[in-house]
Design a protein around this motif. Structure first.
Motif, PDB file in Angstrom:
ATOM      1  N   ASN A   1      17.921  -7.454 -59.323  1.00 22.71           N
ATOM      2  CA  ASN A   1      19.288  -6.927 -59.404  1.00 22.71           C
ATOM      3  C   ASN A   1      19.548  -5.841 -58.371  1.00 22.71           C
ATOM      4  O   ASN A   1      20.707  -5.504 -58.099  1.00 22.71           O
ATOM      5  CB  ASN A   1      19.551  -6.377 -60.801  1.00 22.71           C
ATOM      6  CG  ASN A   1      18.586  -5.261 -61.183  1.00 22.71           C
ATOM      7  OD1 ASN A   1      17.373  -5.464 -61.182  1.00 22.71           O
ATOM      8  ND2 ASN A   1      19.110  -4.098 -61.495  1.00 22.71           N
ATOM      9  N   PHE A   2      18.477  -5.295 -57.779  1.00 24.32           N
ATOM     10  CA  PHE A   2      18.645  -4.254 -56.763  1.00 24.32           C
ATOM     11  C   PHE A   2      18.994  -4.851 -55.399  1.00 24.32           C
ATOM     12  O   PHE A   2      19.336  -4.126 -54.470  1.00 24.32           O
ATOM     13  CB  PHE A   2      17.370  -3.415 -56.648  1.00 24.32           C
ATOM     14  CG  PHE A   2      16.124  -4.221 -56.350  1.00 24.32           C
ATOM     15  CD1 PHE A   2      15.743  -4.490 -55.044  1.00 24.32           C
ATOM     16  CD2 PHE A   2      15.346  -4.722 -57.388  1.00 24.32           C
ATOM     17  CE1 PHE A   2      14.610  -5.229 -54.774  1.00 24.32           C
ATOM     18  CE2 PHE A   2      14.207  -5.470 -57.126  1.00 24.32           C
ATOM     19  CZ  PHE A   2      13.838  -5.724 -55.822  1.00 24.32           C
ATOM     20  N   VAL A   3      18.924  -6.183 -55.284  1.00 25.99           N
ATOM     21  CA  VAL A   3      19.286  -6.852 -54.037  1.00 25.99           C
ATOM     22  C   VAL A   3      20.759  -7.222 -54.106  1.00 25.99           C
ATOM     23  O   VAL A   3      21.155  -8.090 -54.886  1.00 25.99           O
ATOM     24  CB  VAL A   3      18.442  -8.122 -53.813  1.00 25.99           C
ATOM     25  CG1 VAL A   3      18.871  -8.819 -52.525  1.00 25.99           C
ATOM     26  CG2 VAL A   3      16.964  -7.782 -53.778  1.00 25.99           C
ATOM     27  N   ARG A   4      21.565  -6.549 -53.322  1.00 27.87           N
ATOM     28  CA  ARG A   4      23.017  -6.795 -53.334  1.00 27.87           C
ATOM     29  C   ARG A   4      23.409  -7.522 -52.056  1.00 27.87           C
ATOM     30  O   ARG A   4      23.519  -6.916 -50.987  1.00 27.87           O
ATOM     31  CB  ARG A   4      23.796  -5.490 -53.455  1.00 27.87           C
ATOM     32  CG  ARG A   4      23.745  -4.866 -54.832  1.00 27.87           C
ATOM     33  CD  ARG A   4      24.767  -3.757 -54.989  1.00 27.87           C
ATOM     34  NE  ARG A   4      26.120  -4.201 -54.671  1.00 27.87           N
ATOM     35  CZ  ARG A   4      27.209  -3.510 -55.009  1.00 27.87           C
ATOM     36  NH1 ARG A   4      27.101  -2.375 -55.672  1.00 27.87           N
ATOM     37  NH2 ARG A   4      28.402  -3.959 -54.689  1.00 27.87           N
ATOM     38  N   ARG A   5      23.574  -8.824 -52.164  1.00 29.45           N
ATOM     39  CA  ARG A   5      24.015  -9.638 -51.035  1.00 29.45           C
ATOM     40  C   ARG A   5      25.336 -10.296 -51.401  1.00 29.45           C
ATOM     41  O   ARG A   5      25.456 -10.856 -52.486  1.00 29.45           O
ATOM     42  CB  ARG A   5      22.971 -10.705 -50.690  1.00 29.45           C
ATOM     43  CG  ARG A   5      21.697 -10.161 -50.141  1.00 29.45           C
ATOM     44  CD  ARG A   5      20.682 -11.283 -49.882  1.00 29.45           C
ATOM     45  NE  ARG A   5      20.186 -11.865 -51.123  1.00 29.45           N
ATOM     46  CZ  ARG A   5      20.469 -13.092 -51.547  1.00 29.45           C
ATOM     47  NH1 ARG A   5      21.249 -13.887 -50.839  1.00 29.45           N
ATOM     48  NH2 ARG A   5      19.989 -13.540 -52.677  1.00 29.45           N
ATOM     49  N   PRO A   6      26.324 -10.298 -50.497  1.00 23.30           N
ATOM     50  CA  PRO A   6      26.349  -9.587 -49.208  1.00 23.30           C
ATOM     51  C   PRO A   6      26.477  -8.083 -49.410  1.00 23.30           C
ATOM     52  O   PRO A   6      26.960  -7.626 -50.445  1.00 23.30           O
ATOM     53  CB  PRO A   6      27.597 -10.156 -48.527  1.00 23.30           C
ATOM     54  CG  PRO A   6      28.464 -10.594 -49.655  1.00 23.30           C
ATOM     55  CD  PRO A   6      27.556 -11.045 -50.744  1.00 23.30           C
ATOM     56  N   TYR A   7      25.998  -7.335 -48.455  1.00 26.69           N
ATOM     57  CA  TYR A   7      25.979  -5.887 -48.554  1.00 26.69           C
ATOM     58  C   TYR A   7      27.350  -5.287 -48.252  1.00 26.69           C
ATOM     59  O   TYR A   7      28.167  -5.868 -47.554  1.00 26.69           O
ATOM     60  CB  TYR A   7      24.942  -5.310 -47.590  1.00 26.69           C
ATOM     61  CG  TYR A   7      23.546  -5.826 -47.841  1.00 26.69           C
ATOM     62  CD1 TYR A   7      22.780  -5.343 -48.908  1.00 26.69           C
ATOM     63  CD2 TYR A   7      22.996  -6.820 -47.042  1.00 26.69           C
ATOM     64  CE1 TYR A   7      21.502  -5.816 -49.150  1.00 26.69           C
ATOM     65  CE2 TYR A   7      21.712  -7.303 -47.279  1.00 26.69           C
ATOM     66  CZ  TYR A   7      20.973  -6.801 -48.334  1.00 26.69           C
ATOM     67  OH  TYR A   7      19.713  -7.285 -48.567  1.00 26.69           O
TER      68      TYR A   7
END
Length: 324
Positions: free
Chosen positions: A36-42
């Motif tokens: 959940n800490f990976v936010r794509r697209p940024y």
């Protein structure tokens, strides 16, 4: 040669250390499951779905538990886009009582409700006349709280119950889960069936049997898969976080129609796991004509018939084989 030996020794030390670190700190494994800490697209503003090309979508927030809000997008059917311009939340809410069915979308791990591949799916479903409601579980995107399997399922149930309150009693409400969201979906639908109020249909896109089998089949586990004690080091660490997602067990308690979609070349969730979900629930799974209409109405850009199967290109895992 001496430098090469030192590099190899360091790599070997790291390789051996990682299983022990994960075993000592199982919360690391939970983060790797949820991502959940990976936010794509940024750097996207989730308050502005218009920036993602959704000019008929309303962003709002709800509180499944006191003091913790989750972000929600409501995309109305595409032909309503002109009427939706400049409208507030009350107008969007009132549209649930229209004659159009609703799809509750449960996304997978990493990213947010604004992920590119997810937005493309909203557009396709919206163009077919569906309301699409997507949200970020607690701990994802701009939602508060921390992720857990229980919280994800509770959030989905909260949104589902809210939708049923807004909709007309005769309107269908479908649940569409993707990847990790299929585990949330079967958890949710099992609860609904147990209480005697199943949804109109469940769509499982790239499902897996349970999180232990998926973790063992995941490409990231390849370098450790045959290591003695793999289950003890890695899989038991997942179980220690109360993460199970047992779709293989849940399907035996589901009484609503189910549609399973999976790509044979899916590199993240192997096709054989989706096939096993179908096998486990074969006595309970029925084909839902209403959901099949979604597939049959897709334009040629998205569907290329292959006998009794179709091939949907708009999918983050290299397309989907639709077997019915």
């Amino acid at each position: 040669m001496g430098r090469m030996k030192r590099i190899m020794m360091v790599l070997l030390l790291v390789y051996i250390s990682i299983p022990f670190i994960i075993k000592l700190f199982p919360s690391i494994q939970a983060k790797l499951v949820f991502l959940n800490f990976v936010r794509r697209p940024y750097f996207i503003d989730l308050k502005r779905p218009l920036d993602q090309g959704l000019n008929h979508t309303h962003n709002f927030y709800m509180e499944p538990v006191m003091g913790q809000k989750i972000g929600v997008w409501h995309t109305v059917p595409a032909h309503m886009w002109r009427d939706s311009q400049g409208k507030d939340g009350d107008w969007f809410k009132s549209m649930f009582s229209s004659t159009h069915p609703v799809i509750l979308y449960l996304h997978g791990n990493s990213g947010t409700r604004g992920g590119d591949h997810r937005v493309q799916l909203y557009k396709v479903l919206s163009s077919l006349g569906y309301h699409v409601v997507a949200f970020d579980y607690r701990g994802w995107g701009d939602s508060d709280g921390y992720p857990s399997e229980g919280a994800m399922t509770d959030d989905a149930l909260f949104i589902y119950d809210w939708l049923k309150q807004q909709m007309g009693k005769s309107l269908p409400l479908y649940i569409w889960g993707h990847s990790l969201g299929t585990g949330v979906g079967t958890n949710l639908v099992k609860r609904l069936c147990d209480r005697g109020s199943p949804p109109d249909a469940l769509v499982l896109e790239s499902p897996f049997t349970n999180i232990r089998e998926e973790a063992k089949s995941h490409p990231f586990s390849m370098v450790y898969r045959f290591l003695p004690g793999f289950d003890w080091f890695f899989l038991d660490s997942i179980s220690a976080n109360n993460i199970c997602f047992t779709s293989d067990e849940n399907v035996n308690h589901i009484s609503c129609p189910v549609l399973i979609l999976h790509a044979e070349d899916d590199p993240v969730v192997p096709f054989h796991l989706g096939k096993k979900v179908q096998v486990f629930g074969v006595e309970y799974v029925k084909t839902c004509q209403s959901v099949l209409n979604v597939i049959s109405q897709l334009p040629p850009l998205f569907v290329s018939p292959q006998g009794s199967c179709g091939y949907i290109v708009a999918h983050p895992h290299q397309g989907v084989n639709v077997c019915v």
